[in-house]
Design an enzyme around this catalytic site. Structure first.
Site, mmCIF file in Angstrom:
data_model
loop_
_atom_site.group_PDB
_atom_site.id
_atom_site.type_symbol
_atom_site.label_atom_id
_atom_site.label_comp_id
_atom_site.label_asym_id
_atom_site.label_seq_id
_atom_site.Cartn_x
_atom_site.Cartn_y
_atom_site.Cartn_z
ATOM 1 N N MET A 149 4.055 -21.377 -16.060
ATOM 2 C CA MET A 149 5.490 -21.189 -16.255
ATOM 3 C C MET A 149 6.234 -22.514 -16.197
ATOM 4 O O MET A 149 6.108 -23.254 -15.232
ATOM 5 C CB MET A 149 6.044 -20.271 -15.166
ATOM 6 C CG MET A 149 5.690 -18.829 -15.339
ATOM 7 S SD MET A 149 6.235 -17.836 -13.917
ATOM 8 C CE MET A 149 4.752 -17.871 -12.921
ATOM 9 N N VAL A 206 -3.769 -25.788 -6.076
ATOM 10 C CA VAL A 206 -5.076 -25.278 -5.665
ATOM 11 C C VAL A 206 -5.032 -23.775 -5.388
ATOM 12 O O VAL A 206 -5.999 -23.049 -5.676
ATOM 13 C CB VAL A 206 -5.602 -26.082 -4.445
ATOM 14 C CG1 VAL A 206 -4.803 -25.791 -3.190
ATOM 15 C CG2 VAL A 206 -7.082 -25.815 -4.204
ATOM 16 N N MET A 211 -0.395 -19.619 -13.025
ATOM 17 C CA MET A 211 -1.104 -20.840 -12.618
ATOM 18 C C MET A 211 -0.150 -22.029 -12.651
ATOM 19 O O MET A 211 0.409 -22.359 -13.688
ATOM 20 C CB MET A 211 -2.315 -21.072 -13.522
ATOM 21 C CG MET A 211 -3.376 -19.989 -13.346
ATOM 22 S SD MET A 211 -4.841 -20.255 -14.359
ATOM 23 C CE MET A 211 -5.582 -21.678 -13.551
ATOM 24 N N SER A 212 0.026 -22.644 -11.483
ATOM 25 C CA SER A 212 1.016 -23.717 -11.344
ATOM 26 C C SER A 212 0.408 -25.105 -11.441
ATOM 27 O O SER A 212 1.120 -26.095 -11.470
ATOM 28 C CB SER A 212 1.696 -23.600 -9.982
ATOM 29 O OG SER A 212 0.737 -23.817 -8.955
ATOM 30 N N GLY A 244 -0.702 -17.086 -6.420
ATOM 31 C CA GLY A 244 -1.379 -17.708 -5.288
ATOM 32 C C GLY A 244 -0.589 -17.637 -4.000
ATOM 33 O O GLY A 244 -0.818 -18.428 -3.088
ATOM 34 N N CYS A 250 13.984 -17.062 -7.191
ATOM 35 C CA CYS A 250 13.018 -17.388 -8.251
ATOM 36 C C CYS A 250 11.897 -16.354 -8.279
ATOM 37 O O CYS A 250 11.479 -15.904 -9.345
ATOM 38 C CB CYS A 250 12.456 -18.787 -8.035
ATOM 39 S SG CYS A 250 11.243 -19.265 -9.275
ATOM 40 N N CYS A 297 11.568 -25.758 -6.043
ATOM 41 C CA CYS A 297 10.791 -25.932 -7.281
ATOM 42 C C CYS A 297 11.379 -26.942 -8.259
ATOM 43 O O CYS A 297 10.689 -27.793 -8.761
ATOM 44 C CB CYS A 297 10.596 -24.581 -7.950
ATOM 45 S SG CYS A 297 11.880 -23.383 -7.620
#
Length: 371
Positions: A40, A19, A15-16, A129, A105, A205
């Site tokens: 993370m 959405v 979960m970042s 996601g 990554c 990122c």
């Protein structure tokens, strides 16, 4: 179709705070899985800067977990990220190439360090996601896992996932692979998720929205040198070859140089076309379709094949950059580590360091690094 196991076990969802991963967690819980969220943290060099959104992302992820009723924990992979992804990123830029750290990554952090951590938490699967699909097919009495494009081709992310192997795919779920992005947004709004209207993150990122040159400057020495035309005419000075990528038009600093002009007195735009590391020279050309910007073949190394072996020579499609449509090509040969591609139509600004990814229809076969 993504195949789900009959016994709904524990799934750890990356979960970042965005959405997509939030809706992923909710969908899996609805399907009867025991869902645990994992946030993370992959970067901590300048956490407090205006460009780093980690703190807000964590708040968003934790708020969503609370709302949908799942546990969430944060885990720090910054050391692994620096060793496995960022060091390679800097090495590639130093060598004048333009790497794609998101590909590395995924292979090294999200589907290796994260997967290992999830298994240590007793998970049977992980989920993210990403917009892609996994399909299990039987081959010689054994399950073979295929990586497929998402049904929503405008959001498909299989390009970034092409280095995943059989072991990783066998334990991975991509619930969004079957859904259009509009439906994901609709679900988030209907659940009143706190991040339902949050913009999608763009860019690399660990760089976020910050000025790229300013970021690289902190890690790589600048070595200014001449900017030349193919004829050898010096038209400016570059700040260091690392800061430019093939096909780049903005930020060259030679806007005032007219060069070749059309009959009406206007001039074609300048584009980065080649880098000569030995002489530290940046070559620029005028016009989007200059021959130096077009290639009908490429060689790639550091190959990675989803099936565990190279595909047979033949006709396929390929992408040499994420946002392009598939280009028809022939694979004359492919070994475990290297391959060549020949295109029916010339490809624009094929860039060393980027990934060339091979497709057979919707099936992503794997790819390698353009040399």
């Amino acid at each position: 179709m993504t195949h789900l196991s009959a016994s709904k076990g524990r799934v750890v969802v990356g979960m970042s705070g965005g959405v997509d991963s939030s809706v992923t967690a909710w969908l899996l819980k609805e399907q009867g899985y025991e869902v645990v969220g994992l946030f993370m943290k992959n970067w901590e060099d300048d956490d407090d800067s205006e460009y780093c959104s980690t703190r807000q992302d964590w708040i968003d992820a934790a708020s969503v977990a609370d709302l949908i009723g799942i546990e969430i924990e944060a885990v720090n992979f910054a050391a692994e990220y620096k060793d496995r992804v960022f060091a390679d990123f800097l090495r590639e830029y130093s060598a004048g190439r333009t790497p794609n750290p998101d590909v590395l990554c995924n292979a090294e952090i999200k589907f290796k360090a994260f997967l290992d951590h999830a298994m240590s938490l007793g998970a049977e699967r992980i989920a993210t996601g990403h917009y892609a699909r996994v399909r299990a097919v039987e081959e010689g009495g054994q399950a073979q896992y295929q990586l497929l494009k998402a049904l929503d081709h405008t959001k498909d992310q299989s390009y970034f996932l092409h280095r995943l192997n059989q072991a990783q795919l066998s334990r991975t779920l991509f619930p969004l692979g079957e859904l259009p992005k509009t439906e994901v947004r609709r679900i988030a709004a209907s659940l009143q998720l706190p991040n339902a209207a949050k913009k999608d993150s763009t860019g690399i990122c660990f760089i976020g929205e910050r000025p790229f040159r300013e970021f690289l400057n902190r890690y790589l020495p600048t070595q200014p040198g001449p900017i030349k035309t193919p004829e050898g005419v010096v038209v400016g000075q570059h700040q260091g070859l690392s800061f430019y990528t093939l096909g780049q038009r903005k930020g060259l600093g030679i806007g005032g140089v007219k060069g070749r002009q059309r009959d009406d007195g206007t001039a074609d735009a300048w584009y980065t076309a080649r880098k000569d590391l030995e002489s530290n020279t940046l070559y620029v050309v005028q016009g989007h379709d200059h021959p130096w910007l077009l290639s009908n073949k490429l060689n790639a190394q550091d190959g990675s094949w989803v099936a565990g072996h190279a595909p047979a020579p033949g006709s396929y499609a390929a992408k040499t950059r994420y946002r392009q449509s598939d280009a028809a090509c022939v694979l004359p040969f492919a070994q475990k580590d290297s391959f060549a591609l020949e295109f029916r139509e010339s490809q624009w600004a094929v860039t060393p360091g980027q990934s060339a990814v091979l497709y057979d229809g919707d099936v992503c076969l794997g790819g390698g690094i353009i040399v």
